[in-house]
Design a protein around this motif. Structure first.
Motif, PDB file in Angstrom:
ATOM      1  N   ALA A 239       0.830  -1.203   0.000  1.00 42.76           N
ATOM      2  CA  ALA A 239       0.000   0.000   0.000  1.00 42.76           C
ATOM      3  C   ALA A 239       0.866   1.255   0.000  1.00 42.76           C
ATOM      4  N   VAL A 240       1.970   1.229   0.727  1.00 44.74           N
ATOM      5  CA  VAL A 240       2.912   2.352   0.741  1.00 44.74           C
ATOM      6  C   VAL A 240       3.537   2.527  -0.638  1.00 44.74           C
ATOM      7  N   MET A 241       3.904   1.407  -1.284  1.00 42.37           N
ATOM      8  CA  MET A 241       4.467   1.477  -2.635  1.00 42.37           C
ATOM      9  C   MET A 241       3.490   2.153  -3.592  1.00 42.37           C
ATOM     10  N   ARG A 242       2.233   1.759  -3.487  1.00 43.02           N
ATOM     11  CA  ARG A 242       1.211   2.327  -4.370  1.00 43.02           C
ATOM     12  C   ARG A 242       1.053   3.826  -4.123  1.00 43.02           C
ATOM     13  N   LYS A 243       1.029   4.218  -2.867  1.00 45.66           N
ATOM     14  CA  LYS A 243       0.843   5.642  -2.550  1.00 45.66           C
ATOM     15  C   LYS A 243       2.099   6.452  -2.892  1.00 45.66           C
ATOM     16  N   LEU A 244       3.271   5.836  -2.760  1.00 40.36           N
ATOM     17  CA  LEU A 244       4.507   6.500  -3.171  1.00 40.36           C
ATOM     18  C   LEU A 244       4.484   6.799  -4.668  1.00 40.36           C
ATOM     19  N   LEU A 245       3.964   5.848  -5.439  1.00 38.37           N
ATOM     20  CA  LEU A 245       3.883   6.045  -6.887  1.00 38.37           C
ATOM     21  C   LEU A 245       2.937   7.193  -7.215  1.00 38.37           C
ATOM     22  N   HIS A 246       1.830   7.285  -6.475  1.00 43.49           N
ATOM     23  CA  HIS A 246       0.920   8.419  -6.630  1.00 43.49           C
ATOM     24  C   HIS A 246       1.650   9.728  -6.319  1.00 43.49           C
ATOM     25  N   ALA A 247       2.429   9.720  -5.232  1.00 43.43           N
ATOM     26  CA  ALA A 247       3.146  10.928  -4.822  1.00 43.43           C
ATOM     27  C   ALA A 247       4.167  11.343  -5.879  1.00 43.43           C
ATOM     28  N   ILE A 248       4.916  10.383  -6.408  1.00 42.19           N
ATOM     29  CA  ILE A 248       5.924  10.677  -7.430  1.00 42.19           C
ATOM     30  C   ILE A 248       5.263  11.243  -8.678  1.00 42.19           C
ATOM     31  N   HIS A 249       4.121  10.685  -9.045  1.00 42.67           N
ATOM     32  CA  HIS A 249       3.391  11.192 -10.214  1.00 42.67           C
ATOM     33  C   HIS A 249       3.035  12.664 -10.015  1.00 42.67           C
ATOM     34  N   GLY A 250       2.497  12.992  -8.858  1.00 46.16           N
ATOM     35  CA  GLY A 250       2.132  14.377  -8.583  1.00 46.16           C
ATOM     36  C   GLY A 250       3.341  15.307  -8.536  1.00 46.16           C
ATOM     37  N   MET A 251       4.441  14.831  -7.949  1.00 38.45           N
ATOM     38  CA  MET A 251       5.646  15.647  -7.854  1.00 38.45           C
ATOM     39  C   MET A 251       6.207  15.978  -9.232  1.00 38.45           C
TER      40      MET A 251
ATOM     41  N   PHE B 109       8.576  16.703  -2.351  1.00 41.34           N
ATOM     42  CA  PHE B 109       7.716  15.818  -1.577  1.00 41.34           C
ATOM     43  C   PHE B 109       7.185  16.535  -0.340  1.00 41.34           C
ATOM     44  N   ASP B 110       5.884  16.432  -0.147  1.00 37.38           N
ATOM     45  CA  ASP B 110       5.227  17.018   1.027  1.00 37.38           C
ATOM     46  C   ASP B 110       4.614  15.869   1.828  1.00 37.38           C
ATOM     47  N   GLY B 111       5.278  15.511   2.929  1.00 42.85           N
ATOM     48  CA  GLY B 111       4.822  14.373   3.726  1.00 42.85           C
ATOM     49  C   GLY B 111       3.445  14.549   4.316  1.00 42.85           C
ATOM     50  N   THR B 112       3.055  15.796   4.578  1.00 50.39           N
ATOM     51  CA  THR B 112       1.742  16.027   5.189  1.00 50.39           C
ATOM     52  C   THR B 112       0.605  15.687   4.225  1.00 50.39           C
ATOM     53  N   ARG B 113       0.877  15.743   2.928  1.00 47.81           N
ATOM     54  CA  ARG B 113      -0.134  15.384   1.942  1.00 47.81           C
ATOM     55  C   ARG B 113      -0.160  13.869   1.730  1.00 47.81           C
TER      56      ARG B 113
END
Length: 333
Positions: free
Chosen positions: A300-312, A319-323
């Motif tokens: 689940a963390v891997m999946r959300k990390l990929l979402h974060a990288i896409h947005g970045m 990277f904004d950890g609070t988001r």
């Protein structure tokens, strides 16, 4: 103009050529570099130019699309599988075989508006080639180290065998480092890659080695892909298995996608769950509050990390950890 439909699978390509509305017999080629060149050779013998239509079938269509786009006199269009499926329904196709699917794509190419596929930049393709070679060499080094351990544990193994195995490991380590240096040099010389590299290495857990692997796979993807499509492409989307009222298995990741992205994300996700406060909180929430197993939470963390990288990468922001995750405030009495 010749219109060509190619049905793509993991092992072979089935090609149907339509000339002036008349389809020729289907021909089958291996899904290899030599098979791709054979297809190009066949098309180059046809009179006039050729327009080729291919379905976007996970990772299997990409290398062929790149090879065709580089050939003179050949234009490539990559269509969504759902579009091809619905078009086959319109044509009232009663059978579904590889040859029929290739013929349908040839008709689609002939009748519908043609949208040429944009090949990724050569620098992005070069980075992918280098990063995949690093992955292959790293796997080989791990296998050789395991063999060395077994050889040393076996009494009577000649010193010559152990010495040569040690030397092979040293050679592999030098090659891996040389490829990694080459990748970093390539990234530094390309503005887009350098920016993306600086952004994703700002996430705790993603170091240079992981960043090279990730960028090698992600930077070749179409610019209009969404984060959800990235997740599906990586095979990190959940797979549900239910049948009637008696069969209901727990969801798991589909793994129907690019294994290199999953491999590159695993260790960064694992490290981030320990050292990045917000990701650590998200991981704890999944395990403690939602009752997930540790490996499920890491996925689940891997999946959300990929979402974060896409947005970045889309927004060109750090990277904004609070988001990523913010633990709810505790209620006070």
């Amino acid at each position: 103009m010749n219109h060509v439909g190619i049905d793509v699978s993991s092992k072979e390509r089935v090609v149907v050529v339509s000339v002036k509305g008349k389809a020729r017999s289907a021909k089958t080629f291996e899904n290899t570099a030599s098979g791709h060149q054979a297809i190009i050779g066949m098309l180059s013998k046809l009179k006039g130019g050729s327009r080729v239509c291919i379905e976007a079938t996970g990772i299997y269509h990409f290398d062929l699309a790149v090879a065709l786009s580089r050939a003179e006199g050949i234009e490539v269009m990559v269509v969504n599988p759902k579009v091809a499926h619905n078009f086959a329904k319109v044509l009232m196709k009663r059978s579904k075989t590889d040859a029929v699917d290739a013929g349908t794509l040839a008709v689609y190419c002939e009748r519908m508006s043609f949208e040429a596929w944009q090949r990724p930049a050569d620098g992005h393709l070069a980075l992918r080639a280098v990063s995949r070679r690093i992955t292959a060499l790293t796997k080989l080094k791990t296998q050789t180290k395991n063999q060395l351990h077994a050889l040393k544990a076996t009494g009577g193994t000649p010193d010559l065998v152990i010495g040569h195995t040690d030397a092979l490991i040293e050679v592999l380590e030098k090659q891996i480092q040389a490829h990694r240096d080459s990748a970093l040099e390539l990234i530094a010389g390309h503005d887009g890659l350098a920016t993306a590299f600086a952004l994703i290495t700002g996430i705790k857990g993603i170091a240079q080695a992981s960043a090279v692997q990730l960028l090698g796979e992600l930077m070749i993807l179409p610019q209009d892909m969404t984060a959800k499509q990235w997740v599906a492409y990586a095979g990190l989307d959940p797979r549900h298995f239910e049948s009637g009222s008696s069969v209901s298995k727990k969801p798991c990741i589909s793994k129907a996608g690019n294994k290199f992205i999953r491999q590159a994300l695993y260790m960064p996700a694992l490290v981030a769950t320990r050292y990045e406060p917000n990701i650590k909180g998200y991981y704890a929430h999944l395990v403690e509050d939602n009752g997930l197993k540790k490996i499920q939470a890491v996925c689940a963390v891997m999946r959300k990390l990929l979402h974060a990288i896409h947005g970045m990468l889309k927004a060109k922001k750090e990277f904004d950890g609070t988001r990523f995750y913010t633990r709810p405030a505790q209620a006070t009495s």
